[in-house]
Scaffold this motif. Structure first.
Motif, mmCIF file in Angstrom:
data_model
loop_
_atom_site.group_PDB
_atom_site.id
_atom_site.type_symbol
_atom_site.label_atom_id
_atom_site.label_comp_id
_atom_site.label_asym_id
_atom_site.label_seq_id
_atom_site.Cartn_x
_atom_site.Cartn_y
_atom_site.Cartn_z
ATOM 1 N N ASP A 129 -10.295 11.169 11.732
ATOM 2 C CA ASP A 129 -9.144 11.767 10.871
ATOM 3 C C ASP A 129 -9.471 11.062 9.257
ATOM 4 O O ASP A 129 -9.911 10.086 9.120
ATOM 5 C CB ASP A 129 -7.588 11.282 11.160
ATOM 6 C CG ASP A 129 -7.150 11.885 11.994
ATOM 7 O OD1 ASP A 129 -7.854 13.063 12.611
ATOM 8 O OD2 ASP A 129 -6.183 11.642 12.668
ATOM 9 N N HIS B 121 -5.755 14.241 5.854
ATOM 10 C CA HIS B 121 -4.998 14.891 7.031
ATOM 11 C C HIS B 121 -3.529 14.769 6.805
ATOM 12 O O HIS B 121 -2.817 15.734 7.289
ATOM 13 C CB HIS B 121 -5.465 14.168 8.233
ATOM 14 C CG HIS B 121 -4.986 14.630 9.700
ATOM 15 N ND1 HIS B 121 -4.530 16.000 9.947
ATOM 16 C CD2 HIS B 121 -4.622 14.285 10.878
ATOM 17 C CE1 HIS B 121 -4.129 16.267 11.103
ATOM 18 N NE2 HIS B 121 -3.905 15.177 11.874
ATOM 19 N N HIS C 137 -10.087 18.906 14.545
ATOM 20 C CA HIS C 137 -9.584 17.900 15.467
ATOM 21 C C HIS C 137 -9.736 18.077 16.976
ATOM 22 O O HIS C 137 -8.994 17.363 17.649
ATOM 23 C CB HIS C 137 -8.103 17.710 15.164
ATOM 24 C CG HIS C 137 -7.699 17.494 13.693
ATOM 25 N ND1 HIS C 137 -7.365 16.085 13.157
ATOM 26 C CD2 HIS C 137 -7.721 18.120 12.597
ATOM 27 C CE1 HIS C 137 -7.373 16.115 11.915
ATOM 28 N NE2 HIS C 137 -7.353 17.549 11.445
ATOM 29 N N GLU D 172 -9.996 9.573 16.990
ATOM 30 C CA GLU D 172 -9.114 9.947 18.147
ATOM 31 C C GLU D 172 -9.991 10.584 19.223
ATOM 32 O O GLU D 172 -11.152 11.116 18.731
ATOM 33 C CB GLU D 172 -8.239 10.957 17.527
ATOM 34 C CG GLU D 172 -7.058 10.162 16.513
ATOM 35 C CD GLU D 172 -6.133 11.217 15.832
ATOM 36 O OE1 GLU D 172 -5.060 10.890 15.542
ATOM 37 O OE2 GLU D 172 -6.495 12.321 15.355
ATOM 38 N N HIS E 170 -12.983 12.948 17.358
ATOM 39 C CA HIS E 170 -13.088 13.124 15.651
ATOM 40 C C HIS E 170 -12.720 11.790 14.900
ATOM 41 O O HIS E 170 -11.895 11.079 15.455
ATOM 42 C CB HIS E 170 -12.370 14.433 15.191
ATOM 43 C CG HIS E 170 -10.920 14.348 15.568
ATOM 44 N ND1 HIS E 170 -10.425 14.445 16.654
ATOM 45 C CD2 HIS E 170 -10.056 13.955 14.766
ATOM 46 C CE1 HIS E 170 -9.151 14.246 16.686
ATOM 47 N NE2 HIS E 170 -8.704 13.918 15.349
#
Ligand SMILES: [Zn+2]
Length: 223
Positions: A52, A56, A46, A188, A50
């Motif tokens: 997810d 996760h 992370h 993110e 990246h």
């Protein structure tokens, strides 16, 4: 025109407090007489920009290698939100309205909100102004109702320049879970500095790591 909206990975890359920092160590060096340069990388999945995977936040969720590629490539809308704290349904509606139609007829506006006319949304906040090596936990995150509203309206991918779609201190990750419930993929730690709001082609491809909870990605927008 291409916009690279990926944060640069280096040993200085800011990571969540307590998460594994990025380490890049040479294992072969031409300077030392080796035939080529080779490095070994240790990092949190992370760190930096990246994608997810459902894994996760759910042990039964798909790993990053099973996330559908067609959700990660295609038309996307970039919208600026000058919000501190929680992004609400109203914030999203106002921002989408401003970038979409200039009408004062609220009945028309409400009808237009019943279905989003895009399936990938990237949120540009003040987090894009934070440099790659600074951790700032005062980032905008999603009210779970806003995540629910986007998912229920057919969104397939949400991107944010913040390190998370939930507050930094969140333990139960309600926005992550609301997006997961609707199969919305989360990207993110983007950097949208200098990217005008509007329509683009998004290409966001995470590393193919078997069953993993996330994958570092190179993410670009094409006009
Ligand atoms: Zn993440």
């Amino acid at each position: 025109m291409l916009y690279d909206i990926t944060r640069t990975l280096s040993p200085r890359t800011a990571v969540f407090p307590g998460d594994t920092p990025v380490s890049i160590v040479p294992t072969l060096q031409m300077r030392a007489g080796d035939a080529c340069n080779v490095t070994a990388i240790t990092m949190s999945a992370h760190a930096g920009t990246h994608v997810d995977a459902p894994r996760h936040y759910s042990d039964d969720g798909a790993g990053i290698d099973a996330v559908p590629l067609d959700a990660l490539i295609g038309p996307a809308r970039v919208v600026t939100l000058d919000v501190a704290g929680a992004i609400t349904v109203t914030d999203l509606q106002n921002a989408i309205r401003n970038t979409r139609y200039a009408t004062r007829d609220t009945r028309l506006l409400n009808a237009q909100f019943s279905i989003l006319n895009f399936t990938r949304l990237l949120i540009h906040t003040r987090a894009s102004e934070v440099s790659d090596d600074v951790w700032d936990d005062a980032f905008a995150y999603f009210d779970p109702e806003a995540a629910e509203w986007l998912g229920a309206n057919g969104l397939r991918l949400i991107g944010t320049d913040a390190p998370s779609v939930d507050p930094a201190a969140s333990k139960d990750l309600p926005a992550h879970k609301a997006f997961l419930k609707h199969g919305v993929i989360i990207v993110e730690n983007l950097c949208l500095r200098g990217v005008p709001d509007g329509e683009y082609e998004l290409i966001a491809l995470p590393l193919k790591i078997a069953g993993n909870d996330a994958g570092p990605a190179r993410v670009v927008l094409r006009r």
